[in-house]
Every structure is written in structure tokens, then in C-alpha cells.
Design an enzyme around this catalytic site. Structure first.
Site, short mmCIF file in Angstrom:
data_model
loop_
_atom_site.label_atom_id
_atom_site.label_comp_id
_atom_site.label_asym_id
_atom_site.label_seq_id
_atom_site.Cartn_x
_atom_site.Cartn_y
_atom_site.Cartn_z
N ASP A 27 -7.91 2.18 -10.74
CA ASP A 27 -7.92 2.06 -9.27
C ASP A 27 -9.34 1.76 -8.83
OD1 ASP A 27 -7.29 2.52 -6.34
OD2 ASP A 27 -5.43 3.27 -7.21
N VAL B 47 -9.54 -4.76 -9.00
CA VAL B 47 -8.90 -5.84 -9.77
C VAL B 47 -9.27 -7.24 -9.27
CG1 VAL B 47 -6.88 -4.62 -10.71
CG2 VAL B 47 -6.74 -5.64 -8.44
N ASN C 235 0.71 -2.78 -10.42
CA ASN C 235 1.25 -2.07 -9.25
C ASN C 235 0.34 -2.15 -8.03
OD1 ASN C 235 2.73 0.30 -7.80
ND2 ASN C 235 0.60 0.99 -8.04
N ALA C 236 -0.98 -2.32 -8.24
CA ALA C 236 -1.91 -2.31 -7.10
C ALA C 236 -1.46 -3.34 -6.07
CB ALA C 236 -3.33 -2.63 -7.57
N GLY C 237 -1.39 -2.92 -4.82
CA GLY C 237 -0.95 -3.84 -3.78
C GLY C 237 -1.42 -3.35 -2.43
N LEU D 17 1.95 -14.54 11.97
CA LEU D 17 1.13 -15.65 11.45
C LEU D 17 0.12 -16.17 12.48
CD1 LEU D 17 0.59 -17.52 9.05
CD2 LEU D 17 2.44 -18.99 9.86
N ASN E 227 9.69 -10.99 6.00
CA ASN E 227 9.56 -9.90 6.97
C ASN E 227 8.58 -10.30 8.07
OD1 ASN E 227 10.09 -7.42 8.06
ND2 ASN E 227 8.74 -6.29 6.66
N TYR F 19 1.94 -11.01 2.77
CA TYR F 19 2.50 -10.06 1.80
C TYR F 19 3.74 -10.64 1.10
CZ TYR F 19 4.33 -5.50 0.18
OH TYR F 19 4.81 -4.44 -0.56
N LYS G 267 4.59 -11.41 -2.81
CA LYS G 267 5.66 -10.67 -3.50
C LYS G 267 6.73 -11.64 -4.04
CE LYS G 267 3.86 -6.62 -3.15
NZ LYS G 267 3.42 -5.90 -4.37
P1 NAD Z 1 -0.39 2.75 -1.84
O1 NAD Z 1 -1.20 2.08 -0.79
O2 NAD Z 1 -0.03 4.19 -1.64
O3 NAD Z 1 -1.14 2.63 -3.27
C1 NAD Z 1 -1.70 1.41 -3.72
C2 NAD Z 1 -2.84 1.72 -4.67
O4 NAD Z 1 -3.42 0.47 -5.10
C3 NAD Z 1 -3.96 2.53 -4.00
O5 NAD Z 1 -4.32 3.64 -4.80
C4 NAD Z 1 -5.09 1.52 -3.88
O6 NAD Z 1 -6.38 2.10 -3.93
C5 NAD Z 1 -4.82 0.61 -5.07
N1 NAD Z 1 -5.49 -0.68 -4.90
C6 NAD Z 1 -5.52 -1.45 -3.78
N2 NAD Z 1 -6.32 -2.50 -3.96
C7 NAD Z 1 -6.82 -2.42 -5.21
C8 NAD Z 1 -7.72 -3.22 -5.95
N3 NAD Z 1 -8.28 -4.30 -5.43
N4 NAD Z 1 -8.03 -2.84 -7.23
C9 NAD Z 1 -7.48 -1.71 -7.76
N5 NAD Z 1 -6.61 -0.92 -7.08
C10 NAD Z 1 -6.29 -1.27 -5.82
O7 NAD Z 1 0.90 1.86 -2.02
P2 NAD Z 1 2.34 2.19 -2.65
O8 NAD Z 1 3.29 2.40 -1.53
O9 NAD Z 1 2.24 3.21 -3.72
O10 NAD Z 1 2.69 0.76 -3.28
C11 NAD Z 1 2.50 0.43 -4.65
C12 NAD Z 1 3.07 -0.97 -4.88
O11 NAD Z 1 4.44 -0.99 -4.49
C13 NAD Z 1 2.38 -2.06 -4.07
O12 NAD Z 1 2.29 -3.24 -4.86
C14 NAD Z 1 3.33 -2.28 -2.91
O13 NAD Z 1 3.22 -3.56 -2.36
C15 NAD Z 1 4.67 -2.06 -3.58
N6 NAD Z 1 5.76 -1.71 -2.67
C16 NAD Z 1 5.78 -0.54 -1.98
C17 NAD Z 1 6.87 -0.25 -1.15
C18 NAD Z 1 6.97 1.04 -0.38
O14 NAD Z 1 7.97 1.24 0.31
N7 NAD Z 1 6.01 1.96 -0.47
C19 NAD Z 1 7.90 -1.17 -1.01
C20 NAD Z 1 7.85 -2.36 -1.72
C21 NAD Z 1 6.79 -2.61 -2.57
#
Ligand code: NAD
Length: 440
Positions: free
Chosen positions: A232, A256, A282-284, A291, A341, A347, A351
Site C-alpha cells: 500500500d 503503484v 486490488n488497489a483502486g 464528465l 455509472n 472509474y 474497471k
Molecule cells: P478502499 O479505498 O477502502 O481501499 C483501497 C486501498 O488501495 C487503500 O488502502 C489505498 O491506500 C490503496 N491505494 C490507493 N491508491 C494506491 C496506490 N497508488 N498505490 C498503492 N495502494 C493504493 O477501497 P475498497 O472499497 O476496499 O476497494 C478495493 C477495490 O475494490 C478497489 O479496486 C475498488 O475499486 C474495488 N471495488 C470496491 C467496491 C465497494 O463496494 N467497496 C465495489 C466495486 C469495486
């Protein structure tokens, strides 16, 4: 549990919910080590090429399998599994009706329906096999009380590559997965010594592991025996160390998107561990704006974190041959990448791009690794806690389970992809969304 769910599961709540026909979010039965995978026997029917191998697999998984339904109302099943792989004409689709109609109401709470088919391109009747999708998805929508329905297309020759998928679907590990179509191809399967610790001796990298879904992925992969390298950004260093310590793994602090990130990640994995078996991107991040109101900074940040950096890391891993044989790459897409969305052009672009990455890379590495993705729906995390209450409640209700999923639900699906016996599961995108209406 959110407040509505707590209320709906009280005595008064059940009465009100039933009377008014309100959403009924039953507590989902999730995996807990040592407890039986299902709450009742599996009724196995159908007469294709899969019924015998499937019976063997179910028994080896410790499930109680019955072949004949008792008189209506006498049994309560944990699962109904039907081998439709031999259905080779539209007329024979009636076999689905004949098997399921008398017993569907005997499926217990959090029960499972699994329909097994032959991948349409390989089937005697492409039309009949394709028709199974509409049946299964509708059953998923009709089921109540936390039950789920899936269709598994099994290609000829993949009969022995099914076990990890059936164990996933016929257990609480798939609690929030419903209405999905999964394809299994022939593959040389690595059978784990211990099905409770299938990742023993393996190394996994999880990005964005400091919290939310990433932390849950690290926990579940470690539970399954992997050494997890938790990655992270430095700003999340304390949380990251806490997760790494909890799972007995190691922490790697980096962004990343940094230019040298791919090189540093690969160096770390090769020097400390001699390579990596499982990579979970997973990072996102989200940077929402419609837009017309979006600035270039928001667009670029989301594309960099959610997609561009992942492509660069994959390239470096493959170029350095750091992904070990029978390796796994898992992406995290989103239902927004499928349905689109409002406010999320950036985003949703990334995705959907993750799905493109699965399509292209899975073909490139077929036979030596797999590439798949989960597409989560509404999952209860800090990301979704920030959503305004009304939209949040709508997100919870607009699916067949009438509730949000938990990070562990996404993690369990990823652990199934990561499983050494899942070599036949390649190029799949599986939604973990409780069969959300969005993009269905
Ligand atoms: P979150 O924001 O709680 O956690 C994301 C983590 O990624 C954080 O710890 C953040 O510090 C880390 N991160 C962000 N940018 C980074 C970088 N440049 N380098 C390294 N780490 C980085 O999000 P979440 O809800 O746990 O989501 C995790 C994944 O699941 C994401 O890809 C998100 O798009 C996807 N997602 C989540 C949901 C939902 O309902 N929560 C739905 C669909 C998809």
C-alpha cells in the site's frame, strides 16, 4: 448488519417485512472453518457426462449426496445440482423443469442451485446450452432467504478440473455470489495436500492491502496458507504493518503509480521469495464527477491507479519470469465497469479495462497461469460508507440478497481463483454483487 437489516431480522421486523413485501435481507451463511459447507444434503440430478465425476467430487468434499427426491415436503436440501451438459435439443430443456419444479421449494435457507452445462461452442445444441443462462439467472432472482444459483459451463475434457469450483459454489464461501455464469476449461490440476490450506508454500502479492477489501483478501489468502506480501502507499504505513503482522506476512510500502514501482515490486518478490504465485491487483480509487465537470487530474489519477499501473506491473512480472508456474493474476473490476455509472466515466472506463486485461492476458498465459477478475457490487467498506444514505440504502436493496456484501465475500472469490486446483478457471469475470440489478 446495517440498521434496516437488524430491524428486519427481529420478530416484529419479520412480520412487517412479510406483510408489506419489503426487502428481506436474511443473514448469509458464510464459511467458518470446521463447520459443514452446507446445511443439508445435495440432491444431484441430470444425466450428462458430468454426473458421475461430480458425485465423486461432492463426496470427497464431505457432502451428503442423494440421487432421488423424497416425497414433496419431506426433505430440506442444502443444494440442488443438475447436470444439464447432455441437453442437446430445445425440447430437452423440459428436463430442467422436471427436476427443479417439484423440489425448488425444499431448498433450505442459504441453499445452493448449481446447473452444469457444456460450453455452448462445444455443445450438441448451442441454442439449448445458451438457454441455461436465462433459467439459472431467473432462479437466482426467485430464490429467497440467502440462497444462490449459478451456471457452470464445463468444456469437454474439463471434467476433472471442477473440484475447486464446486467446493466454492457449494459452501458459504460464495455467500454473496449469485446469477453467475462460470466457464471451466481442461487443465492440468494441482491438487492441494490439504484442502483447508491450499496455498501452503505459495507467495501472494495483494495491492491496496491496508484496509477494506484488500485487507480481507490478505486475511483469506493467509488463512489458506499463503505468505502474503501486503502492498500500500507509504501514507497508509501503520495500517499496512498492522495487516501484515496480523496475517503473518510482510509489508511493502510503495505507490503503484510510481515510475519505478514495477521494477521494485518484481525485485522484492524475486529477491525475498524467489518469485510469486498469486498477484491480486486490488488497489483502486474513485474521483467522481460527471464528465462535463471532470478535471484532467481526476481522470488521470483513476486511470493510473486502477489500470495503467497494473498493466505495467504485469508486463514486468512476465518479462522477468517472476510469476511461477501455475501462477495467478486476479483483477478487481466493478459492476460499474459492466453497467456504467453516473459520475464515474473515469472509474467505469478503468474497471471495464480490467475486464479487457483479463481477456487479453488470459489468452496470452493460458496453460501456464490464469487471469481472472471479480466484479464487486455494493460492498460495505469505507469507500461505500462515504456514499449518501439514500443511495447507499438503494445500493443495498437492488440485488437478489437485499443487502450489501462484506469484504470477505470478495476475498473468498479471489481465493477460489487463486486456488492451485483452479487451473481450468481462466478468463472469467465473476460478479460478487448478490445478483445486483445493475448491469444484469
Ligand atoms: P478502499 O479505498 O477502502 O481501499 C483501497 C486501498 O488501495 C487503500 O488502502 C489505498 O491506500 C490503496 N491505494 C490507493 N491508491 C494506491 C496506490 N497508488 N498505490 C498503492 N495502494 C493504493 O477501497 P475498497 O472499497 O476496499 O476497494 C478495493 C477495490 O475494490 C478497489 O479496486 C475498488 O475499486 C474495488 N471495488 C470496491 C467496491 C465497494 O463496494 N467497496 C465495489 C466495486 C469495486
Amino acid at each position: 448488519m446495517d440498521r434496516y437489516q437488524s430491524f428486519a431480522n427481529t420478530g416484529v421486523g419479520r412480520f412487517v417485512v412479510g406483510r408489506l413485501g419489503l426487502p428481506d435481507p436474511r443473514p448469509l451463511r458464510r464459511h467458518s472453518p470446521g463447520s459443514p459447507p452446507l446445511d443439508g444434503p445435495v440432491l444431484l440430478g441430470g444425466g450428462g457426462r458430468l454426473v458421475d465425476p461430480v458425485r465423486t467430487v461432492l463426496k470427497s468434499a464431505g457432502l451428503d449426496v442423494v440421487a432421488e427426491a423424497g416425497p414433496p415436503g419431506t426433505d430440506r436440501y442444502g443444494a440442488l445440482v443438475f447436470d444439464a451438459s447432455g441437453i442437446d435439443s430445445v425440447e430437452r430443456l423440459r428436463e430442467l423443469f422436471e427436476f427443479f419444479q417439484p423440489v425448488i421449494r425444499s431448498l433450505g435457507p442459504c441453499g445452493r442451485v448449481v446447473v452444469l452445462g457444456t460450453t455452448p461452442g462445444h455443445a450438441g445444441s448451442r441454442v439449448a446450452q445458451r438457454a441455461l443462462e436465462g433459467f439459472t439467472r431467473s432462479v437466482g432472482k426467485e430464490l429467497r432467504r440467502g440462497a444462490t444459483a449459478q451456471l457452470v459451463y464445463v468444456a469437454p475434457g474439463a471434467e476433472d478440473a471442477l473440484e475447486s469450483t464446486l467446493r466454492f459454489l457449494l459452501s458459504g464461501r460464495s455467500a454473496y455470489v449469485s446469477g453467475q455464469v462460470i466457464r471451466v476449461d481442461p487443465a492440468e490440476v494441482e491438487v492441494p495436500g490439504d484442502w483447508e490450506r491450499p496455498l501452503a508454500g505459495k507467495v501472494a502479492l495483494v495491492t491496496g492491502a491496508a484496509r477494506g477489501i484488500g485487507a480481507a483478501i490478505a486475511e483469506v489468502l493467509a488463512r489458506d496458507g499463503a505468505h502474503v506480501v501486503c502492498l500500500d502507499v507509504p501514507a497508509q504505513g501503520d495500517e499496512l504493518s498492522a495487516v501484515a503482522n496480523r496475517v503473518g506476512g510482510s509489508a511493502l510500502q510503495l505507490d503503484v503509480t510510481a515510475a519505478d514501482a514495477p521494477r521494485r515490486i518484481v525485485e522484492h518478490l524475486v529477491q525475498r521469495h524467489g518469485g510469486v504465485d498469486v498477484v491480486v491487483h486490488n488497489a483502486g480509487i474513485t474521483r467522481d464527477r460527471t464528465l462535463g465537470k471532470m478535471d484532467a487530474g481526476r481522470w488521470d489519477a483513476v486511470v493510473e491507479v486502477n489500470l495503467a499501473s497494473q498493466e505495467r506491473v504485469n508486463r514486468e512480472l512476465l518479462a522477468a519470469d517472476a510469476l511461477r508456474p501455475n501462477g495467478r493474476v486476479v483483477g478487481v473490476s466493478s459492476i460499474a465497469g459492466i453497467a456504467g455509472n453516473v459520475g464515474q466515466t473515469n472509474y467505469a472506463t478503468t474497471k471495464a479495462g480490467v475486464i479487457g486485461m483479463v481477456d487479453s492476458l488470459s489468452a496470452e498465459v493460458a496453460g501456464r497461469a490464469t487471469v481472472n477478475a471479480v466484479a464487486p457490487g455494493f460492498i460495505e467498506t469505507k469507500m461505500t460508507a462515504a456514499v449518501p444514505l439514500l443511495i447507499r440504502q438503494a445500493g443495498r436493496f437492488m440485488n437478489s440478497m437485499s443487502q450489501g456484501g462484506l469484504p470477505v465475500d470478495v476475498a473468498e472469490a479471489i481465493a477460489w481463483f487463486a486456488h492451485p486446483a483452479s487451473a481450468g478457471v481462466n478468463g472469467n469475470v465473476v460478479r460478487v454483487c448478490g445478483q445486483s440489478l445493475l448491469g444484469a
